[in-house]
Scaffold this motif. Sequence first.
Motif, PDB file in Angstrom:
ATOM      1  N   ARG A 215       0.688  -1.142  -0.035  1.00  0.00           N
ATOM      2  CA  ARG A 215      -0.092  -0.204  -0.131  1.00  0.00           C
ATOM      3  C   ARG A 215       0.902   1.406   0.113  1.00  0.00           C
ATOM      4  O   ARG A 215       0.597   2.252  -0.834  1.00  0.00           O
ATOM      5  CB  ARG A 215      -1.026   0.135   1.247  1.00  0.00           C
ATOM      6  N   ILE A 216       2.010   1.207   0.764  1.00  0.00           N
ATOM      7  CA  ILE A 216       2.725   2.477   0.688  1.00  0.00           C
ATOM      8  C   ILE A 216       3.488   2.585  -0.703  1.00  0.00           C
ATOM      9  O   ILE A 216       3.553   3.786  -0.937  1.00  0.00           O
ATOM     10  CB  ILE A 216       3.927   2.060   1.810  1.00  0.00           C
ATOM     11  N   VAL A 217       4.061   1.557  -1.265  1.00  0.00           N
ATOM     12  CA  VAL A 217       4.644   1.626  -2.522  1.00  0.00           C
ATOM     13  C   VAL A 217       3.639   2.135  -3.341  1.00  0.00           C
ATOM     14  O   VAL A 217       3.900   3.067  -4.306  1.00  0.00           O
ATOM     15  CB  VAL A 217       5.245   0.200  -2.903  1.00  0.00           C
ATOM     16  N   ARG A 218       2.130   1.752  -3.407  1.00  0.00           N
ATOM     17  CA  ARG A 218       1.459   2.183  -4.468  1.00  0.00           C
ATOM     18  C   ARG A 218       1.158   3.678  -4.298  1.00  0.00           C
ATOM     19  O   ARG A 218       1.017   4.450  -4.956  1.00  0.00           O
ATOM     20  CB  ARG A 218       0.261   1.408  -4.488  1.00  0.00           C
ATOM     21  N   GLN A 219       1.091   4.093  -3.079  1.00  0.00           N
ATOM     22  CA  GLN A 219       0.618   5.487  -2.679  1.00  0.00           C
ATOM     23  C   GLN A 219       1.862   6.388  -3.042  1.00  0.00           C
ATOM     24  O   GLN A 219       1.688   7.467  -3.599  1.00  0.00           O
ATOM     25  CB  GLN A 219       0.066   5.876  -1.052  1.00  0.00           C
TER      26      GLN A 219
ATOM     27  N   GLN B 190      -0.682  -5.073 -10.699  1.00  0.00           N
ATOM     28  CA  GLN B 190      -1.473  -6.284 -10.311  1.00  0.00           C
ATOM     29  C   GLN B 190      -2.785  -5.638  -9.269  1.00  0.00           C
ATOM     30  O   GLN B 190      -2.440  -4.596  -8.413  1.00  0.00           O
ATOM     31  CB  GLN B 190      -0.754  -7.233  -9.316  1.00  0.00           C
ATOM     32  N   ARG B 191      -3.975  -6.081  -9.146  1.00  0.00           N
ATOM     33  CA  ARG B 191      -4.905  -5.728  -8.128  1.00  0.00           C
ATOM     34  C   ARG B 191      -4.446  -6.282  -6.777  1.00  0.00           C
ATOM     35  O   ARG B 191      -3.940  -7.608  -6.833  1.00  0.00           O
ATOM     36  CB  ARG B 191      -6.261  -6.265  -8.890  1.00  0.00           C
ATOM     37  N   ASP B 192      -4.551  -5.665  -5.830  1.00  0.00           N
ATOM     38  CA  ASP B 192      -4.385  -6.194  -4.509  1.00  0.00           C
ATOM     39  C   ASP B 192      -5.549  -6.217  -3.582  1.00  0.00           C
ATOM     40  O   ASP B 192      -5.753  -5.318  -3.014  1.00  0.00           O
ATOM     41  CB  ASP B 192      -3.244  -5.216  -3.855  1.00  0.00           C
ATOM     42  N   ASP B 193      -6.121  -7.390  -3.713  1.00  0.00           N
ATOM     43  CA  ASP B 193      -7.278  -7.516  -2.815  1.00  0.00           C
ATOM     44  C   ASP B 193      -7.313  -7.423  -1.411  1.00  0.00           C
ATOM     45  O   ASP B 193      -8.101  -6.983  -0.286  1.00  0.00           O
ATOM     46  CB  ASP B 193      -8.252  -8.798  -3.078  1.00  0.00           C
ATOM     47  N   ASP B 194      -5.765  -7.809  -0.659  1.00  0.00           N
ATOM     48  CA  ASP B 194      -5.667  -7.813   0.576  1.00  0.00           C
ATOM     49  C   ASP B 194      -5.161  -6.351   1.120  1.00  0.00           C
ATOM     50  O   ASP B 194      -4.763  -6.154   2.279  1.00  0.00           O
ATOM     51  CB  ASP B 194      -4.754  -8.846   0.847  1.00  0.00           C
ATOM     52  N   LEU B 195      -5.286  -5.167   0.396  1.00  0.00           N
ATOM     53  CA  LEU B 195      -4.874  -4.049   0.749  1.00  0.00           C
ATOM     54  C   LEU B 195      -5.865  -3.443   1.995  1.00  0.00           C
ATOM     55  O   LEU B 195      -5.458  -2.469   2.670  1.00  0.00           O
ATOM     56  CB  LEU B 195      -4.959  -2.919  -0.501  1.00  0.00           C
ATOM     57  N   ASP B 196      -7.226  -3.869   2.023  1.00  0.00           N
ATOM     58  CA  ASP B 196      -7.793  -3.056   2.963  1.00  0.00           C
ATOM     59  C   ASP B 196      -7.896  -4.042   4.063  1.00  0.00           C
ATOM     60  O   ASP B 196      -8.664  -3.805   5.107  1.00  0.00           O
ATOM     61  CB  ASP B 196      -9.424  -3.268   2.437  1.00  0.00           C
TER      62      ASP B 196
END
Length: 115
Positions: free
Chosen positions: A37-41, A108-114
Motif C-alpha cells: 500500500r505504501i509503495v502504491r501510494q 496487479q490488483r491487490d485484494d488484501d490492501l484493505d
Amino acid sequence: MTPAERAGRDRTPAHPDLDAITLQQVLEALVDPVRRRIVRQLHAARQDVACGTIDLPVSKSTATHHFHVLREAGLIRQHYAGTSRMNALRLEEFDRAFPGLLPALLAQRDDDLDA
C-alpha cells in the motif's frame, strides 16, 4: 549550508546500495500488504510524501517499521524536510536493479490492501 539544512542532512537515514540488495530481500519486503500500500501510494503521488500523510490501517510505530523495511530493501528513499520525514520511491534506480518488478507489482490488483 544553513544549520537547519545541516541538521536535516545529519538525520537522513542511510540508504542501501541497490547492488547489495537481493531479490529475496525485496520480495520479503513486498509480501506485506501494508508495505505494498505504501509503495502504491508513493507511486501515485509522483512526489515526496510525508510518512504521516500516507493512509495506513496501522499504528504510527508499526508504520515506522514498515517504512524501515522498505528503505532497507532499497525501495524507498527518505529525507527530512523540517520535522517531516519524506519518502519517495527509488523507481528509476530500482528498475535498473530489478527490471520490470515494480511495474509488474503496480499493475496487479491487490485484494488484501484493505486488510
